[in-house]
Design a protein around this motif. Structure first.
Motif, PDB file in Angstrom:
ATOM      1  N   LYS A   1       0.809  -1.214   0.000  1.00  0.00           N
ATOM      2  CA  LYS A   1       0.000   0.000   0.000  1.00  0.00           C
ATOM      3  C   LYS A   1       0.843   1.264   0.000  1.00  0.00           C
ATOM      4  O   LYS A   1       0.512   2.256  -0.655  1.00  0.00           O
ATOM      5  CB  LYS A   1      -0.965  -0.008   1.195  1.00  0.00           C
ATOM      6  N   GLY A   2       1.932   1.260   0.730  1.00  0.00           N
ATOM      7  CA  GLY A   2       2.788   2.443   0.756  1.00  0.00           C
ATOM      8  C   GLY A   2       3.344   2.765  -0.612  1.00  0.00           C
ATOM      9  O   GLY A   2       3.372   3.915  -1.039  1.00  0.00           O
TER      10      GLY A   2
ATOM     11  N   ASP B   1       6.374   0.851   3.579  1.00  0.00           N
ATOM     12  CA  ASP B   1       6.281  -0.565   3.216  1.00  0.00           C
ATOM     13  C   ASP B   1       7.524  -1.363   3.604  1.00  0.00           C
ATOM     14  O   ASP B   1       7.656  -2.526   3.220  1.00  0.00           O
ATOM     15  CB  ASP B   1       6.063  -0.697   1.698  1.00  0.00           C
TER      16      ASP B   1
ATOM     17  N   TRP C   1      -2.124   6.138   4.050  1.00  0.00           N
ATOM     18  CA  TRP C   1      -1.606   4.837   4.477  1.00  0.00           C
ATOM     19  C   TRP C   1      -2.245   4.406   5.789  1.00  0.00           C
ATOM     20  O   TRP C   1      -2.589   3.233   5.954  1.00  0.00           O
ATOM     21  CB  TRP C   1      -0.088   4.902   4.610  1.00  0.00           C
TER      22      TRP C   1
END
Length: 505
Positions: free
Chosen positions: A177-178, A326, A409
C-alpha cells in the motif's frame, strides 16, 4: 490380507479444508482469471501486467489526477490563480471547498452506487471549466463566473477524490500500500511540476503579476484530456489483484444500503472520529503558502519557480515516505508509530523555520498597496531575500507529501474493503474541504498574515495529538478478510478467484 489390499480397504485420509483466501495469498503469483482481453497478461520489464490489475488501474487514476487536479494545483500554486489580486481566487476557493465539503461527505455513497469509473468521469468535468473561468476573468473581470466555476468544481472534485481514495486504499495488497500510494503521489504531483513549467516558461521574462492567456489555454486543454482518459477506467468489480483476490464490495448496492453504510462506518469504528481534525487540517496550509507567502512576497516568475520546486519536493517526499511505509524489516504497527513521530517532528521543524521567516515579513496592508508589486522578491535578488525562502517553500511541499501519504496509508491500514475505503475517503475529503473553505474565507476577509500562519500551524499540531491514539493502538499488522466482510453481504468465495487453482505464468 495382502498389504496393498489392506491399504485399499482403509478409509481415505481426511483432507483439511482449504482456506481460499489464504490459498490465494500464499499460492502462485497468479491464479485463474476470467477470459477476456482485460485479464490477458503481458510481460513488461519482467513483470506480468494486465489491464484489470490494480497496478494498471491505479496508473490510469494517477494519470487522470496528473491532468486534472495536478494542473489545478499548479494553477493555484501561483497564488491568486495567476492574478495580481487574489480576491477572485479567494472567493472561488471558498465556493469550491464549501460544496466539496458537502458533496465529499456523501461521495463515498455515490462512488459505491455509481461505480468508480463513472464517479471519476463526472469528477473530471469541473477542472477545465475552472481554468476557463480565469481565462475569461483576464478579459472581463467577471468574478461571478469564477465563483460559479469554483462551486461546480467542488461538486466534481468531491466525487473524483473520493473514488481516487477508494482505489488507492483498497486495490493494493497490504504489503504494497505504501508503494501504491507513493506511485500515485509521484505521478499526480508530476502533473503539477509539468504544469508549473508552463507559466514559468511563458513568464520567464515577465515581472508583472498576471499570467498570460496562453497559460490558461494550456491548462484547459490538458484538463480536458484528463476528463477523456477517465472513461478508460474499469469499475472495481472487474479488478482482480495479482494474488487472485477481488475487491471487497457490497453486492447490488442501493442508495439505502449505502447511506446506511456511512453510519455503519462510524458506528462500528468510532475511533475514526479522532482522525477528523487531521482530515480538516490536511489542506488548510495551501492558503497561507500560496497566497500569503508565494503571492505576497514574490513576483510572477519567481512565484512560478517556487511553485515548480514545491511540487518537485512533493515527489521526493512521496518516494521517501512511500517506500519507508512498506519497509518489511519491521511490523506494520511499528511503521505506523514511526511515521507518526516523523511527521510530528517535521511539523515543528519546518513550521518553526516558517515562523522565523514570517516574523520579518511586511503586513497585508503593506503588500496590498497598488505600487508594491515592484518591491516583490525576484530570483535574481539571491541571498536572504530569495534563497532562504525558496528552501522553506521547498520543504513546505515536502511536508505536504509526508502529511498526505501518511493519512492515506493509515486509513488504508484500517481496512482493505473497497466500500469502507470509499466511505473513509469521503469523510476525509469532506472535512479536508471544510477546513480549506474556512481558511480561504479567512484570507478573503483580510485576516493578517501572522494570524493565518499561527492558525495553520496550531491546527496541524493539535490534530496530530488527537490522531495519536488511532495510530498507536488501532493500526494492526494485518486486517483479516473476515473482519472486512463483517458488515458486507459478500463471502470469502466472492472475493477469491479460482480458489484452489493456480497457473504458472
Amino acid at each position: 490380507m495382502a498389504d496393498d489390499e489392506k491399504h485399499a480397504a482403509d478409509p481415505a485420509p481426511e483432507v483439511a479444508p482449504v482456506d481460499s483466501y489464504a490459498a490465494a495469498q500464499n499460492g502462485a503469483e497468479f491464479v485463474d482469471r476470467p477470459a477476456g482481453w482485460i485479464y490477458k497478461g503481458h510481460r513488461i520489464f519482467g513483470k506480468e501486467v494486465y489491464y484489470a490489475s490494480p497496478r494498471v488501474q491505479l496508473l490510469l487514476v494517477a494519470l487522470v489526477c496528473f491532468l486534472c487536479p495536478g494542473m489545478y494545483n499548479s494553477l493555484t500554486g501561483l497564488g491568486g490563480g495567476g492574478q495580481v489580486d487574489p480576491t477572485a481566487q479567494d472567493h472561488a476557493s471558498v465556493a469550491l471547498y464549501s460544496t466539496f465539503a458537502v458533496v465529499g461527505f456523501f461521495s463515498g455513497t455515490f462512488a459505491n452506487r455509481l461505480g468508480l469509473r463513472l464517479t471519476i468521469g463526472i469528477g473530471g468535468l469541473g477542472y477545465c471549466i475552472y481554468s476557463a473561468s480565469f481565462l475569461s476573468y483576464n478579459h472581463n473581470k467577471n468574478i461571478g463566473f469564477v465563483i460559479f466555476a469554483g462551486a461546480f468544481l467542488g461538486v466534481c472534485a468531491g466525487l473524483l477524490w473520493t473514488a481516487q481514495g477508494a482505489v488507492m486504499m483498497s486495490y493494493p495488497p497490504e504489503e504494497k500500500k505504501g508503494r501504491y500510494i507513493s506511485t500515485f503521489w509521484i505521478i499526480f504531483n508530476l502533473g503539477a511540476v509539468i504544469g508549473s513549467l508552463i507559466p514559468l516558461a511563458q513568464n520567464i521574462h515577465s515581472h508583472s503579476g498576471t499570467v498570460s492567456d496562453g497559460t490558461y489555454a494550456a491548462f484547459i486543454v490538458l484538463m480536458f484530456l484528463g476528463l477523456v482518459l477517465s472513461f478508460f477506467l474499469l469499475d472495481a468489480n472487474k479488478v482482480i489483484r495479482e494474488d487472485g483476490t477481488k475487491i471487497v464490495l457490497m453486492k447490488n448496492p442501493s442508495w439505502t444500503t449505502e447511506f446506511k453504510g456511512l453510519w455503519e462506518t462510524l458506528y462500528n469504528a468510532p475511533y475514526v472520529l479522532l482522525l477528523f481534525p487531521m482530515f480538516f487540517a490536511s489542506n488548510i496550509f495551501y492558503t497561507y503558502q500560496n497566497n500569503d507567502m508565494n503571492a505576497a512576497a514574490f513576483n510572477i516568475r519567481t512565484r512560478a519557480l517556487n511553485n515548480l520546486l514545491y511540487w518537485l519536493a512533493q515527489i521526493i517526499g512521496a518516494v521517501i515516505n512511500g517506500y519507508a511505509l512498506d519497509y518489511s524489516g519491521v511490523s506494520r504497527s511499528v511503521r505506523a508509530k514511526a511515521s507518526f513521530v516523523f511527521l510530528f517532528v517535521l511539523t515543528f521543524a519546518i513550521w518553526g523555520g516558517g515562523y522565523a521567516w514570517q516574523k520579518i515579513q511586511p503586513s497585508r496592508s503593506v503588500v496590498s498597496a497598488p505600487d508594491y508589486e515592484s518591491h516583490k522578491v525576484d530570483w535574481e535578488d539571491g541571498g536572504k531575500l530569495f534563497i532562504g525562502p525558496m528552501f522553506l517553500y521547498f520543504f513546505y511541499g515536502f511536508y505536504d507529501a509526508i502529511w498526505q501519504t501518511n493519512i492515506y496509508w493509515w486509513m488504508g491500514s484500517l481496512s482493505n474493503s473497497g466500500r469502507k475505503a470509499a466511505n473513509m475517503a469521503g469523510f476525509y475529503k469532506a472535512f479536508q474541504s471544510a477546513g480549506a473553505a474556512i481558511f480561504w474565507r479567512l484570507d478573503a476577509i483580510g485576516t493578517s498574515y501572522d494570524t493565518m500562519f499561527a492558525a495553520t500551524w496550531g491546527v496541524l499540531a493539535g490534530s496530530l495529538v488527537l490522531a495519536a491514539p488511532v495510530v498507536f493502538y488501532k493500526i494492526k499488522d494485518h486486517v483479516s478478510i473476515e473482519e472486512d466482510l463483517k458488515f458486507s453481504d459478500e463471502t470469502i468465495e466472492d472475493v477469491v478467484v479460482g480458489a484452489n487453482k493456480t497457473t504458472d505464468v
